[in-house]
Design a protein around this motif. Structure first.
Motif, mmCIF file in Angstrom:
data_model
loop_
_atom_site.group_PDB
_atom_site.id
_atom_site.type_symbol
_atom_site.label_atom_id
_atom_site.label_comp_id
_atom_site.label_asym_id
_atom_site.label_seq_id
_atom_site.Cartn_x
_atom_site.Cartn_y
_atom_site.Cartn_z
ATOM 1 N N GLY A 1 -42.024 -13.732 12.494
ATOM 2 C CA GLY A 1 -41.453 -12.216 12.202
ATOM 3 C C GLY A 1 -40.026 -12.045 12.560
ATOM 4 O O GLY A 1 -39.219 -12.781 13.109
ATOM 5 N N PRO A 2 -39.493 -10.779 12.261
ATOM 6 C CA PRO A 2 -38.023 -10.572 12.796
ATOM 7 C C PRO A 2 -37.743 -10.031 14.171
ATOM 8 O O PRO A 2 -37.268 -9.261 14.552
ATOM 9 C CB PRO A 2 -37.657 -9.224 11.748
ATOM 10 N N ILE A 3 -38.265 -11.084 15.045
ATOM 11 C CA ILE A 3 -37.994 -10.953 16.359
ATOM 12 C C ILE A 3 -36.894 -11.492 17.006
ATOM 13 O O ILE A 3 -36.570 -12.509 16.863
ATOM 14 C CB ILE A 3 -39.474 -11.590 17.330
ATOM 15 N N ASP A 4 -36.214 -10.695 17.737
ATOM 16 C CA ASP A 4 -34.903 -11.143 18.479
ATOM 17 C C ASP A 4 -35.419 -12.144 19.489
ATOM 18 O O ASP A 4 -36.061 -11.543 20.657
ATOM 19 C CB ASP A 4 -34.177 -10.040 18.829
ATOM 20 N N PRO A 5 -35.083 -13.408 19.545
ATOM 21 C CA PRO A 5 -35.697 -14.016 20.710
ATOM 22 C C PRO A 5 -34.933 -13.906 22.118
ATOM 23 O O PRO A 5 -35.966 -14.118 22.982
ATOM 24 C CB PRO A 5 -35.251 -15.486 20.328
ATOM 25 N N ALA A 6 -34.083 -13.068 22.080
ATOM 26 C CA ALA A 6 -33.376 -12.733 23.352
ATOM 27 C C ALA A 6 -33.997 -11.703 23.963
ATOM 28 O O ALA A 6 -34.388 -11.522 25.164
ATOM 29 C CB ALA A 6 -31.794 -12.663 23.204
ATOM 30 N N THR A 7 -34.521 -10.623 23.162
ATOM 31 C CA THR A 7 -35.054 -9.532 23.715
ATOM 32 C C THR A 7 -36.614 -9.332 23.565
ATOM 33 O O THR A 7 -37.243 -8.769 23.843
ATOM 34 C CB THR A 7 -34.464 -8.330 22.775
ATOM 35 N N GLY A 8 -36.861 -10.308 22.507
ATOM 36 C CA GLY A 8 -38.601 -10.171 22.100
ATOM 37 C C GLY A 8 -39.096 -8.977 21.310
ATOM 38 O O GLY A 8 -40.249 -8.674 21.319
#
Length: 127
Positions: free
Chosen positions: A35-42
């Motif tokens: 999905g469109p999850i930013d790995p840095a912020t979750g």
């Protein structure tokens, strides 16, 4: 069965359950649905399907990169859109930014009930 290797990178979202980000086996790489999850912020990014599609593809690209692969190695994409009829054209335009070489991978795009996101994609790539 041929040896299979799990793929893991901090440049893509951590799995939310009992699955790998990707698996390499017999010359192929299979990715999890991302999905469109930013790995840095979750957290999910963007309120529109184009922004979300770009993040999803960046996440998938990071998994491919673990095996030294890029988008040109993708042979199959499966796409789930929360709002298929409304968002298909905008999704497709953003998707094409990442797939510029011929032949493009085959693709299945379906409408799906997604959990607070607009798009999820998984790949099969050939090494």
């Amino acid at each position: 069965m041929a040896d299979k290797q799990g793929l893991r990178t901090d440049q893509a979202p951590a799995p939310a359950g009992g699955y790998s980000q990707g698996v390499a086996v017999a010359g192929f790489v299979y990715t999890a649905g991302m999905g469109p999850i930013d790995p840095a912020t979750g957290k999910a990014v963007g309120d529109d399907v184009a922004t979300q599609t770009r993040q999803v593809l960046k996440n998938l690209g990071a998994v491919l990169a673990q095996r030294g692969l890029g988008f040109e190695h993708v042979v199959k994409a499966t796409v789930h859109l929360q709002e298929l009829h409304r968002d298909f054209a905008e999704f497709d335009k953003a998707y094409r930014e990442f797939f510029t070489a011929d032949p493009a991978p085959v693709r299945t795009t379906v409408g799906s009930e997604l959990n607070n996101i607009l798009v999820e994609i998984d790949f099969v790539a050939h090494e």
